[in-house]
Design an enzyme around this catalytic site. Sequence first.
Site, PDB file in Angstrom:
ATOM      1  N   GLU A   1      -0.939  -8.711   5.007  1.00 17.03           N
ATOM      2  CA  GLU A   1      -0.771  -8.818   6.470  1.00 17.03           C
ATOM      3  C   GLU A   1      -2.092  -8.672   7.216  1.00 17.03           C
ATOM      4  O   GLU A   1      -2.190  -9.008   8.382  1.00 17.03           O
ATOM      5  CB  GLU A   1       0.268  -7.788   6.957  1.00 17.03           C
ATOM      6  CG  GLU A   1      -0.231  -6.367   7.134  1.00 17.03           C
ATOM      7  CD  GLU A   1      -0.417  -5.591   5.832  1.00 17.03           C
ATOM      8  OE1 GLU A   1      -0.223  -6.179   4.753  1.00 17.03           O
ATOM      9  OE2 GLU A   1      -0.781  -4.404   5.905  1.00 17.03           O
TER      10      GLU A   1
ATOM     11  N   CYS B   1       0.836  -1.205   0.000  1.00 19.65           N
ATOM     12  CA  CYS B   1       0.000   0.000   0.000  1.00 19.65           C
ATOM     13  C   CYS B   1       0.875   1.260   0.000  1.00 19.65           C
ATOM     14  O   CYS B   1       1.546   1.528  -0.980  1.00 19.65           O
ATOM     15  CB  CYS B   1      -0.983  -0.060   1.178  1.00 19.65           C
ATOM     16  SG  CYS B   1      -2.374   1.064   0.969  1.00 19.65           S
TER      17      CYS B   1
ATOM     18  N   HIS C   1      -3.419  -5.666   1.093  1.00 21.26           N
ATOM     19  CA  HIS C   1      -2.720  -5.889   2.368  1.00 21.26           C
ATOM     20  C   HIS C   1      -2.697  -7.360   2.768  1.00 21.26           C
ATOM     21  O   HIS C   1      -3.597  -7.800   3.506  1.00 21.26           O
ATOM     22  CB  HIS C   1      -3.462  -5.126   3.477  1.00 21.26           C
ATOM     23  CG  HIS C   1      -3.301  -3.652   3.419  1.00 21.26           C
ATOM     24  ND1 HIS C   1      -2.270  -2.991   4.054  1.00 21.26           N
ATOM     25  CD2 HIS C   1      -4.034  -2.701   2.802  1.00 21.26           C
ATOM     26  CE1 HIS C   1      -2.389  -1.692   3.841  1.00 21.26           C
ATOM     27  NE2 HIS C   1      -3.451  -1.487   3.084  1.00 21.26           N
TER      28      HIS C   1
END
Lengths: 79, 230
Positions: free
Chosen positions: B205, B86, B203
């Site tokens: 994560e 990002c 994302h």
Amino acid sequence: MRAKVTVMLKTGVLDPQGKAIAAALNTLGFAGVGGARQGKVIELDLAEADPDKAHAEVDEMCRRLLANTVIESYAIELE
Amino acid sequence: MRAAVIVFPGSNCDRDMRVALRQATGRDPHMVWHRDTDLPDVDLIALPGGFSYGDYLRCGAMASHSPVMAEVKRAAERGVHVLGVCNGFQVLTEAGLLPGVLMRNRDLRFVCRDVWLLVENAETAFTDGYEAGEVIRIPVAHHDGNYFADELTLRRLEDRGRIVFRYCSEMGAVAPEDNPNGSCQHIAGIVNEKGNVLGMMPHPERLADPLLGGADGTPMFAGLAKILGG
């Protein structure tokens, strides 16, 4: 010496903000607006007094930080 | 795998990244402040999501000139793996480690939802945990994720398999309605020529633990840990 840097998206690069502005102006009744482009203006106070040197310095600032030359062009005006 | 997470003022996914890396490697990554000029000896550097420097001037522009970025560039040149997610992707393009630029989303809206990604290239260390052609679900949350590059760059990315992730439908079809931001060629993530620097807008994560509602991001970290050791 003061410098005014105008940063604009290059021709051909899609400018969704400019498009939205043109559409909003049309909605307000300004039917003559065929298009709008949005950019930014950065004013700099410079210690340098020599116009040629100041221009060269600001040009380097533009290339290194103020503009992303992948999508943006810039113009420098000295006052 | 020894890892470091770079923390800029305005980073807000640094701790999520830390957790994902810790789960994959069993050890805590180094958290490196952007003003630090000595980077620990690591196998992976992660640039997390967020709004570094408040997105002033352009997203990632200020962060790309942070003191630590000179070290990140040197490490990338040595072959250390770098993952930018990002805002991290935006920083990598501004720093010149990846080509192109992330522009304002096509619809001018902040997009925050899960998207489907087609894994186009599973030959990188970042995608070793996936199969080519696999469709995964990963969240996006950005205002400026509209990938743009000139035609020559796009062709080069395409020809060399450097487009690693593309936005797609749940069934893996690539079409404009499944592109959340207007990215050229539906690009969600790319790698550099050497294959050691990856930038992506979604994302991984944020979906790396079943408790969070999914674990499609886990294979990225597990794959990196396997390839880069430990």
